[in-house]
Motif scaffolding. Structure first.
Motif, PDB file in Angstrom:
ATOM      1  N   GLY A   8      35.021 -23.965  46.598  1.00 26.25           N
ATOM      2  CA  GLY A   8      34.873 -23.003  47.696  1.00 26.25           C
ATOM      3  C   GLY A   8      33.438 -22.640  47.999  1.00 26.25           C
ATOM      4  O   GLY A   8      33.164 -21.816  48.858  1.00 26.25           O
ATOM      5  N   ALA A   9      32.499 -23.256  47.293  1.00 29.03           N
ATOM      6  CA  ALA A   9      31.087 -22.918  47.474  1.00 29.03           C
ATOM      7  C   ALA A   9      30.452 -23.776  48.564  1.00 29.03           C
ATOM      8  O   ALA A   9      30.934 -24.860  48.892  1.00 29.03           O
ATOM      9  N   VAL A  10      29.389 -23.258  49.130  1.00 26.71           N
ATOM     10  CA  VAL A  10      28.577 -23.978  50.102  1.00 26.71           C
ATOM     11  C   VAL A  10      27.115 -23.861  49.702  1.00 26.71           C
ATOM     12  O   VAL A  10      26.721 -22.951  48.968  1.00 26.71           O
ATOM     13  N   TRP A  11      26.320 -24.769  50.214  1.00 25.53           N
ATOM     14  CA  TRP A  11      24.875 -24.648  50.061  1.00 25.53           C
ATOM     15  C   TRP A  11      24.354 -23.724  51.149  1.00 25.53           C
ATOM     16  O   TRP A  11      24.780 -23.816  52.308  1.00 25.53           O
ATOM     17  N   ALA A  12      23.469 -22.832  50.772  1.00 23.56           N
ATOM     18  CA  ALA A  12      22.875 -21.881  51.705  1.00 23.56           C
ATOM     19  C   ALA A  12      21.364 -21.853  51.487  1.00 23.56           C
ATOM     20  O   ALA A  12      20.882 -22.024  50.369  1.00 23.56           O
ATOM     21  N   VAL A  13      20.646 -21.625  52.565  1.00 22.13           N
ATOM     22  CA  VAL A  13      19.202 -21.421  52.496  1.00 22.13           C
ATOM     23  C   VAL A  13      18.948 -19.931  52.703  1.00 22.13           C
ATOM     24  O   VAL A  13      19.505 -19.325  53.621  1.00 22.13           O
ATOM     25  N   GLY A  14      18.136 -19.354  51.843  1.00 21.94           N
ATOM     26  CA  GLY A  14      17.693 -17.981  52.026  1.00 21.94           C
ATOM     27  C   GLY A  14      16.235 -17.994  52.432  1.00 21.94           C
ATOM     28  O   GLY A  14      15.428 -18.711  51.840  1.00 21.94           O
ATOM     29  N   LEU A  15      15.903 -17.226  53.475  1.00 23.93           N
ATOM     30  CA  LEU A  15      14.523 -17.125  53.963  1.00 23.93           C
ATOM     31  C   LEU A  15      14.073 -15.677  53.880  1.00 23.93           C
ATOM     32  O   LEU A  15      14.803 -14.771  54.271  1.00 23.93           O
ATOM     33  N   MET A  16      12.854 -15.479  53.408  1.00 22.60           N
ATOM     34  CA  MET A  16      12.338 -14.116  53.241  1.00 22.60           C
ATOM     35  C   MET A  16      10.846 -14.091  53.503  1.00 22.60           C
ATOM     36  O   MET A  16      10.114 -14.981  53.064  1.00 22.60           O
ATOM     37  N   SER A  17      10.410 -13.105  54.243  1.00 24.32           N
ATOM     38  CA  SER A  17       8.975 -12.811  54.358  1.00 24.32           C
ATOM     39  C   SER A  17       8.867 -11.299  54.253  1.00 24.32           C
ATOM     40  O   SER A  17       9.303 -10.577  55.132  1.00 24.32           O
ATOM     41  N   GLY A  18       8.335 -10.853  53.169  1.00 18.68           N
ATOM     42  CA  GLY A  18       8.380  -9.431  52.859  1.00 18.68           C
ATOM     43  C   GLY A  18       7.197  -8.631  53.362  1.00 18.68           C
ATOM     44  O   GLY A  18       6.313  -9.138  54.050  1.00 18.68           O
ATOM     45  N   THR A  19       7.191  -7.387  52.970  1.00 15.94           N
ATOM     46  CA  THR A  19       6.143  -6.469  53.407  1.00 15.94           C
ATOM     47  C   THR A  19       4.782  -6.819  52.826  1.00 15.94           C
ATOM     48  O   THR A  19       3.768  -6.329  53.298  1.00 15.94           O
ATOM     49  N   SER A  20       4.746  -7.686  51.817  1.00 13.89           N
ATOM     50  CA  SER A  20       3.452  -8.129  51.272  1.00 13.89           C
ATOM     51  C   SER A  20       2.720  -9.017  52.265  1.00 13.89           C
ATOM     52  O   SER A  20       1.506  -9.192  52.157  1.00 13.89           O
ATOM     53  N   MET A  21       3.460  -9.580  53.214  1.00 12.12           N
ATOM     54  CA  MET A  21       2.891 -10.440  54.259  1.00 12.12           C
ATOM     55  C   MET A  21       2.182 -11.657  53.677  1.00 12.12           C
ATOM     56  O   MET A  21       1.255 -12.185  54.280  1.00 12.12           O
ATOM     57  N   ASP A  22       2.594 -12.090  52.495  1.00  9.34           N
ATOM     58  CA  ASP A  22       1.915 -13.222  51.867  1.00  9.34           C
ATOM     59  C   ASP A  22       2.385 -14.561  52.410  1.00  9.34           C
ATOM     60  O   ASP A  22       1.666 -15.541  52.348  1.00  9.34           O
ATOM     61  N   GLY A  23       3.606 -14.620  52.937  1.00 12.24           N
ATOM     62  CA  GLY A  23       4.103 -15.875  53.471  1.00 12.24           C
ATOM     63  C   GLY A  23       5.608 -15.901  53.521  1.00 12.24           C
ATOM     64  O   GLY A  23       6.268 -14.864  53.484  1.00 12.24           O
ATOM     65  N   ILE A  24       6.146 -17.103  53.579  1.00 10.11           N
ATOM     66  CA  ILE A  24       7.585 -17.313  53.704  1.00 10.11           C
ATOM     67  C   ILE A  24       8.106 -17.946  52.422  1.00 10.11           C
ATOM     68  O   ILE A  24       7.572 -18.944  51.949  1.00 10.11           O
ATOM     69  N   ASP A  25       9.151 -17.342  51.875  1.00 14.34           N
ATOM     70  CA  ASP A  25       9.848 -17.897  50.724  1.00 14.34           C
ATOM     71  C   ASP A  25      11.171 -18.470  51.219  1.00 14.34           C
ATOM     72  O   ASP A  25      11.879 -17.826  52.000  1.00 14.34           O
ATOM     73  N   ALA A  26      11.484 -19.680  50.760  1.00 17.30           N
ATOM     74  CA  ALA A  26      12.744 -20.330  51.111  1.00 17.30           C
ATOM     75  C   ALA A  26      13.377 -20.850  49.827  1.00 17.30           C
ATOM     76  O   ALA A  26      12.679 -21.365  48.956  1.00 17.30           O
ATOM     77  N   ALA A  27      14.683 -20.701  49.721  1.00 20.73           N
ATOM     78  CA  ALA A  27      15.383 -21.171  48.531  1.00 20.73           C
ATOM     79  C   ALA A  27      16.762 -21.678  48.910  1.00 20.73           C
ATOM     80  O   ALA A  27      17.393 -21.163  49.832  1.00 20.73           O
ATOM     81  N   LEU A  28      17.207 -22.684  48.180  1.00 19.65           N
ATOM     82  CA  LEU A  28      18.557 -23.221  48.334  1.00 19.65           C
ATOM     83  C   LEU A  28      19.410 -22.759  47.165  1.00 19.65           C
ATOM     84  O   LEU A  28      18.941 -22.724  46.021  1.00 19.65           O
ATOM     85  N   LEU A  29      20.646 -22.381  47.458  1.00 22.24           N
ATOM     86  CA  LEU A  29      21.573 -22.062  46.389  1.00 22.24           C
ATOM     87  C   LEU A  29      22.980 -22.426  46.831  1.00 22.24           C
ATOM     88  O   LEU A  29      23.272 -22.500  48.020  1.00 22.24           O
ATOM     89  N   ARG A  30      23.822 -22.657  45.857  1.00 23.85           N
ATOM     90  CA  ARG A  30      25.228 -22.975  46.124  1.00 23.85           C
ATOM     91  C   ARG A  30      26.041 -21.770  45.710  1.00 23.85           C
ATOM     92  O   ARG A  30      25.969 -21.314  44.565  1.00 23.85           O
ATOM     93  N   THR A  31      26.806 -21.231  46.671  1.00 22.31           N
ATOM     94  CA  THR A  31      27.509 -19.977  46.450  1.00 22.31           C
ATOM     95  C   THR A  31      28.823 -19.951  47.221  1.00 22.31           C
ATOM     96  O   THR A  31      28.977 -20.664  48.220  1.00 22.31           O
ATOM     97  N   ASP A  32      29.736 -19.112  46.767  1.00 17.72           N
ATOM     98  CA  ASP A  32      30.960 -18.853  47.535  1.00 17.72           C
ATOM     99  C   ASP A  32      30.843 -17.497  48.245  1.00 17.72           C
ATOM    100  O   ASP A  32      31.807 -16.996  48.803  1.00 17.72           O
TER     101      ASP A  32
END
Length: 138
Positions: A8-32
């Motif tokens: 029942g899991a899928v691969w998902a990409v999470g994207l984040m650019s926080g208040t530190s303004m340092d850049g973009i973080d991207a991560a792949l994970l498999r989740t339901d």
């Protein structure tokens, strides 16, 4: 096409650019959606100083700043997020079912229940051809 695996899991990409303004973080994970089954590769791409300055100028949406400035930055940051996500997807060879897109915080006052994140989820979905969940704090 259903991208769910037998658990029942899928691969998902999470994207984040926080208040530190340092850049973009991207991560792949498999989740339901409740449990993470596998953590995949991640990527961080730094913002250049000009981009940091543009974000800094709009933090707290100060007086004298136009809606057009905010819209232009939102579009540009969305395009950068699309580039980073495409790079991660290309390097991993994984086709995600969904992308979680936080966007860039410009204003966050939780005590007043007020928050503003910019980023265009529809544009990101068009660029990548993947469903996008965004506007997460609203």
């Amino acid at each position: 096409m259903d991208l769910r695996e037998s658990d029942g899991a899928v691969w998902a990409v999470g994207l984040m650019s926080g208040t530190s303004m340092d850049g973009i973080d991207a991560a792949l994970l498999r989740t339901d959606g409740h449990q993470v089954f596998e953590v995949g590769p991640a990527l961080t791409v730094a913002y250049d100083e000009a981009t940091r300055a543009r974000i800094r100028a709009l933090l707290g949406t100060p007086p004298g700043r136009s809606v057009a400035e905010v819209a232009d930055l939102a579009r540009d940051l969305t395009e950068r997020h699309a580039e980073v996500a495409a790079r991660l997807i290309g390097q991993s060879g994984v086709t995600p079912a969904v992308i979680g897109f936080h966007g860039q915080t410009l204003l966050h006052r939780p005590e007043a229940r007020l928050t503003v994140q910019i980023g265009d989820g529809a544009l990101l979905a068009r660029r990548l051809g993947v469903a996008v969940v965004n506007d997460l704090r609203q």
